[in-house]
Scaffold this active site. Structure first.
Site, PDB file in Angstrom:
ATOM      1  CG  HIS A 156     -17.896 -15.743  12.626  1.00  0.00           C
ATOM      2  ND1 HIS A 156     -18.763 -16.413  11.781  1.00  0.00           N
ATOM      3  CD2 HIS A 156     -16.965 -16.645  13.020  1.00  0.00           C
ATOM      4  CE1 HIS A 156     -18.363 -17.688  11.686  1.00  0.00           C
ATOM      5  NE2 HIS A 156     -17.279 -17.848  12.418  1.00  0.00           N
ATOM      6  CB  SER A 277     -20.680  16.579   6.737  1.00  0.00           C
ATOM      7  OG  SER A 277     -22.015  17.055   6.736  1.00  0.00           O
ATOM      8  CE  LYS A 283     -19.818  12.041  10.055  1.00  0.00           C
ATOM      9  NZ  LYS A 283     -20.802  11.507   9.118  1.00  0.00           N
ATOM     10  CD  GLU A 290     -17.836   6.092   3.204  1.00  0.00           C
ATOM     11  OE1 GLU A 290     -18.748   5.805   3.975  1.00  0.00           O
ATOM     12  OE2 GLU A 290     -17.558   7.274   2.916  1.00  0.00           O
TER      13      GLU A 290
END
Ligand code: ARG
Length: 458
Positions: A156, A277, A283, A290
């Site tokens: 979980h 970024s 960043k 992804e």
């Protein structure tokens, strides 16, 4: 220009029909398979006395030239040629004359496309299968270095029990090994040659499908021609195998994304596999992971799309089936680059042992060990569970992990606790206690590593 099939037509095709009907701009990807199939088909026709040796030699030489023209970029791709089969045959006939017109004896585009596409699917299954093996290799190497690295094992997404980072990597190695086997079994199941099935019913010509099958590298010819020209299971098998591998890759990607966040810091993805970024100079983003997660959507879509195209089609060939290719081409291309980059990214990733181990101190990961100890010493498990819960509450109040409670702390909760339990609550001991076959203890993980090593060198 006159179409190959235009004998019975009185009017020319609409321009829109030409564009709508054509597959040439995507099925040209099958040119190698188409040429290979035609060469073997011509050899069979010659062996059977249907083509003369001269005709066969001209065909083979002409097809060689066509291949060269395609590869050096001089081949003319015309929408009015409709598909790869007719484009190549037309050009062949331009080069060698009448012998080119005999090549299509005892075959149809229906078995021709079934052959080309099957050859494509089988060859790419093999490539993807081998890439998966390298992925398992990298995961096994990481495991070898991190048998002792403790990671909070979760259920979980909540801390559950201490496991090793190696153990976690080997869970993925197990998945990708099964994926490898899925490709292997689809290659085996679909290793039958479609050529010579003709339009749907076989052919009156005296052909030898066993010869073509053998020379194209298949085990045997397919057994029923009607099925063969209608069948796209082999492509569905491939799309499914790709989808399952992507589901596994996207789960791993998801974990890498979480683990590389500042909150976790369990791994650091190398600069070479991260992006920046355009506005925030601070960043460093895990775009590779992804994208793999995102591309899972499109490969799953390609599977559902072909399932939907094929459902309820009457036998035999229907033009709907031309819709089989683009999704497969896309999934194959996506799978190859995704597996490769995932493998490379994992090999270059830094594993932050300290962060993983300090995270193990949160969540009272050895609680089950306390409950198990009490239960093994005559306390009914339900009571043992309750007592352990109280011990967790005491640890929380004191702001420490359960493994840091003293014997006195534990004894004050329930006097059935004996001193032997203290070392059992130590997190590393907790991990190493799970030495059952397939468990997370160092000795159990070593067996898993040898298992994968054995498989990798097979
Ligand atoms: N371009 C077609 C396809 O991809 C080839 C087969 C055409 N057969 C036919 N009977 N029209 O499916």
């Amino acid at each position: 220009m006159k179409k190959m099939w235009s004998g019975r037509f009185k009017e020319p095709s609409s321009k829109l029909l030409e564009e709508f009907n054509a597959s040439i701009f995507f099925d040209k990807a099958l040119y190698k398979e188409d040429i290979q199939g035609s060469i073997i088909h011509s050899k069979m026709l010659c062996k059977q006395g249907i083509l003369t040796e001269q005709e066969q030699a001209d065909i083979e030489k002409g097809l060689g030239q066509v291949r060269e023209e395609i590869e050096n970029g001089t081949f003319q791709w015309l929408v009015e040629d409709e598909d790869i089969h007719m484009s190549i045959e037309k050009r062949l006939t331009e080069i060698i004359g009448d012998a080119g017109k005999k090549l299509h004896t005892a075959r149809s585009r229906n078995d021709q496309v079934a052959l080309d596409f099957r050859l494509f699917c089988l060859a790419n299954s093999e490539t993807i299968r081998d890439l998966l093996k390298s992925l398992v290799g990298v995961l096994t190497d990481i495991a070898r270095d991190h048998k002792e690295t403790m990671l909070p094992g979760m259920t979980h997404l909540q801390h559950a029990q201490p496991i090793s980072f190696a153990y976690h990597m080997l869970a993925y190695a197990s998945m990708f090994k099964r994926d490898f086997e899925r490709f292997e079994s689809l290659m085996e199941r679909n290793n039958f040659s479609p050529i010579g099935c003709a339009a749907l019913a076989g052919t009156p010509h005296n052909i030898d499908r066993h010869f073509t099958a053998e020379n194209l590298g298949f085990n045997e010819p397919t057994v029923n021609c009607l099925d063969t020209v209608s069948d796209r299971d082999f492509a569905l098998d491939l799309l499914y195998a790709i989808s399952v591998a992507f589901v596994h890759m996207s789960r791993l990607s998801e974990e890498l994304i979480i683990w590389s966040s500042s909150e976790f810091g369990f791994v650091t993805i190398s600069d070479a596999h991260s992006t920046g970024s355009s506005i925030m100079p601070n960043k460093k983003n895990p775009d590779v992971a992804e994208l793999i997660r995102g591309k899972t959507g499109r490969v799953n879509g390609n599977l559902v799309s072909l399932l939907t195209v094929m459902k309820a089609l009457p036998l035999a060939y229907n033009k709907d089936m031309q819709e089989d290719k683009e999704g497969v081409f896309d999934s194959v291309k996506t799978a190859k680059i995704s597996i490769e980059i995932l493998t490379e990214m994992l090999a270059c990733m830094t594993i932050n042992k300290e962060n993983q181990e300090s995270a193990c101190k949160k969540g009272h990961l050895s609680a089950t060990d306390l409950a198990d100890f009490l239960a093994a010493n005559g306390v009914p498990f339900r009571e043992a569970h309750f007592i352990t819960g109280r011990a967790v509450a005491v640890a929380e109040d004191k702001g420490v992990d359960l493994s840091e409670l003293t014997f006195e702390d534990l004894k004050s909760i329930d006097d059935r606790v004996s001193e032997e339990v203290v070392p059992l609550l130590n997190l590393r001991n907790s991990m190493n206690a799970r030495k059952s076959y397939g468990g997370t203890a160092v000795e159990a993980v070593e067996k898993q590593i040898s298992y994968f090593d054995g498989w990798l060198t097979k």
